[in-house]
Scaffold this active site. Structure first.
Site, PDB file in Angstrom:
ATOM      1  CE  LYS A   1      -0.849   1.224  -0.067  1.00 37.38           C
ATOM      2  NZ  LYS A   1       0.188   1.932   0.527  1.00 37.38           N
TER       3      LYS A   1
ATOM      4  CG  ASN B   1       1.068   3.901   3.367  1.00 35.91           C
ATOM      5  OD1 ASN B   1       0.363   2.823   3.140  1.00 35.91           O
ATOM      6  ND2 ASN B   1       1.737   4.473   2.940  1.00 35.91           N
TER       7      ASN B   1
ATOM      8  CG  HIS C   1      -1.540   3.409  -4.666  1.00 30.58           C
ATOM      9  ND1 HIS C   1      -0.261   3.316  -4.500  1.00 30.58           N
ATOM     10  CD2 HIS C   1      -2.283   3.561  -5.549  1.00 30.58           C
ATOM     11  CE1 HIS C   1      -0.140   4.014  -6.189  1.00 30.58           C
ATOM     12  NE2 HIS C   1      -1.262   3.697  -6.539  1.00 30.58           N
TER      13      HIS C   1
ATOM     14  CD  GLU D   1      -0.608   3.424  -9.825  1.00 31.35           C
ATOM     15  OE1 GLU D   1       0.424   3.580  -9.488  1.00 31.35           O
ATOM     16  OE2 GLU D   1      -1.438   4.345  -9.493  1.00 31.35           O
TER      17      GLU D   1
ATOM     18  CE1 TYR E   1       2.866   0.360  -4.298  1.00 30.87           C
ATOM     19  CE2 TYR E   1       1.831  -1.881  -3.463  1.00 30.87           C
ATOM     20  CZ  TYR E   1       1.858  -0.307  -3.468  1.00 30.87           C
ATOM     21  OH  TYR E   1       1.046   0.271  -2.534  1.00 30.87           O
TER      22      TYR E   1
HETATM   23  N1  UDP Z   1       6.811   1.728   1.862  1.00 25.39           N
HETATM   24  C1  UDP Z   1       7.109   1.124   2.970  1.00 25.39           C
HETATM   25  N2  UDP Z   1       8.332   1.433   3.538  1.00 25.39           N
HETATM   26  C2  UDP Z   1       9.093   2.606   2.940  1.00 25.39           C
HETATM   27  C3  UDP Z   1       8.331   3.135   1.764  1.00 25.39           C
HETATM   28  C4  UDP Z   1       7.488   2.865   1.354  1.00 25.39           C
HETATM   29  O1  UDP Z   1       6.646   0.166   3.549  1.00 25.39           O
HETATM   30  O2  UDP Z   1       9.977   2.905   3.466  1.00 25.39           O
HETATM   31  C5  UDP Z   1       5.530   1.107   1.335  1.00 25.39           C
HETATM   32  C6  UDP Z   1       4.188   2.236   1.552  1.00 25.39           C
HETATM   33  O3  UDP Z   1       2.828   1.316   1.794  1.00 25.39           O
HETATM   34  C7  UDP Z   1       4.054   2.924   0.388  1.00 25.39           C
HETATM   35  C8  UDP Z   1       4.366   2.184  -0.788  1.00 25.39           C
HETATM   36  O4  UDP Z   1       5.466   1.243  -0.144  1.00 25.39           O
HETATM   37  O5  UDP Z   1       2.755   3.469   0.409  1.00 25.39           O
HETATM   38  C9  UDP Z   1       5.008   2.657  -1.824  1.00 25.39           C
HETATM   39  O6  UDP Z   1       5.674   3.622  -1.637  1.00 25.39           O
HETATM   40  P1  UDP Z   1       6.167   4.938  -2.276  1.00 25.39           P
HETATM   41  O7  UDP Z   1       7.281   5.775  -2.207  1.00 25.39           O
HETATM   42  O8  UDP Z   1       5.548   5.034  -3.713  1.00 25.39           O
HETATM   43  O9  UDP Z   1       4.791   6.135  -1.495  1.00 25.39           O
HETATM   44  P2  UDP Z   1       3.333   6.441  -1.946  1.00 25.39           P
HETATM   45  O10 UDP Z   1       3.314   6.693  -3.456  1.00 25.39           O
HETATM   46  O11 UDP Z   1       2.299   5.297  -1.712  1.00 25.39           O
HETATM   47  O12 UDP Z   1       3.188   7.452  -1.188  1.00 25.39           O
HETATM   48 MG    MG Z   2       3.999   5.529  -5.174  1.00 26.07          MG
END
Ligand code: UDP
Ligand code: MG
Length: 150
Positions: free
Chosen positions: A10, A113, A116, A127, A50
């Site tokens: 990211k 974070n 991805h 994706e 997303y």
């Molecule tokens: N995210 C966020 N706040 C939240 C949950 C998710 O900002 O409460 C963001 C974070 O960058 C995350 C992305 O949305 O990586 C996608 O969320 P997901 O639950 O799919 O998590 P991932 O698959 O990335 O672990």
């Molecule tokens: Mg995810």
């Protein structure tokens, strides 16, 4: 089972100079890099990528975050690549991620974070198709494979 999974470094990961460190971790693991490019994600692509999170409280902020600077998109191949990448990345929230994972070692906030990785083979295919044309994906033999896949 041999799988291909999609990984995105990211904008914060690129800005903080973590590209080499992240690539090194997946290479060390034995995964094989089959596609890589820098992408400045448009708002339209971010919303499609997303789509599963549309309507959630964090959605607008998430789209702003992933479109805020260049990213690095990759495909990594190997046995159980989807699960291996998710484990190497750690939990979504860096506070909950295990030490030694990318998100724990380089992050503090769920909203920044760093990385991805696809959550299933089905997501990986979706994706990969959003980010790469078939001619940007490279199948090739690695001489070290017999020492990695038993
Ligand atoms: N995210 C966020 N706040 C939240 C949950 C998710 O900002 O409460 C963001 C974070 O960058 C995350 C992305 O949305 O990586 C996608 O969320 P997901 O639950 O799919 O998590 P991932 O698959 O990335 O672990
Ligand atoms: Mg995810």
């Amino acid at each position: 089972m041999r799988e291909r999974t999609f990984v995105l470094i990211k904008p914060d990961g690129v800005q903080r100079g973590l590209v080499g460190e992240i690539v090194r971790r997946f290479e060390n693991r034995g995964l094989q890099l089959v596609a890589l490019k820098m992408v400045r994600i448009s708002k339209a692509l971010a919303e499609e990528y997303y789509a599963e999170h549309k309507g959630k409280a964090f959605f607008e902020g998430l789209v702003e975050y992933v479109t805020s600077g260049p990213t690095v998109a990759m495909l990594w191949e190997g046995d159980n690549a989807v699960a291996v990448v998710r484990k190497t990345m750690g939990a979504t929230d860096p506070v909950k991620a295990e030490p030694g994972t990318i998100r724990a070692d380089f992050g503090l906030s769920i909203g920044r974070n760093v990385i991805h990785g696809s959550d299933s083979l089905e997501s990986a295919k979706r994706e990969a198709a959003l980010f790469f044309r078939p001619d940007e994906i490279h199948a090739y033999e690695r001489s070290q494979d017999a020492w990695i896949h038993g």
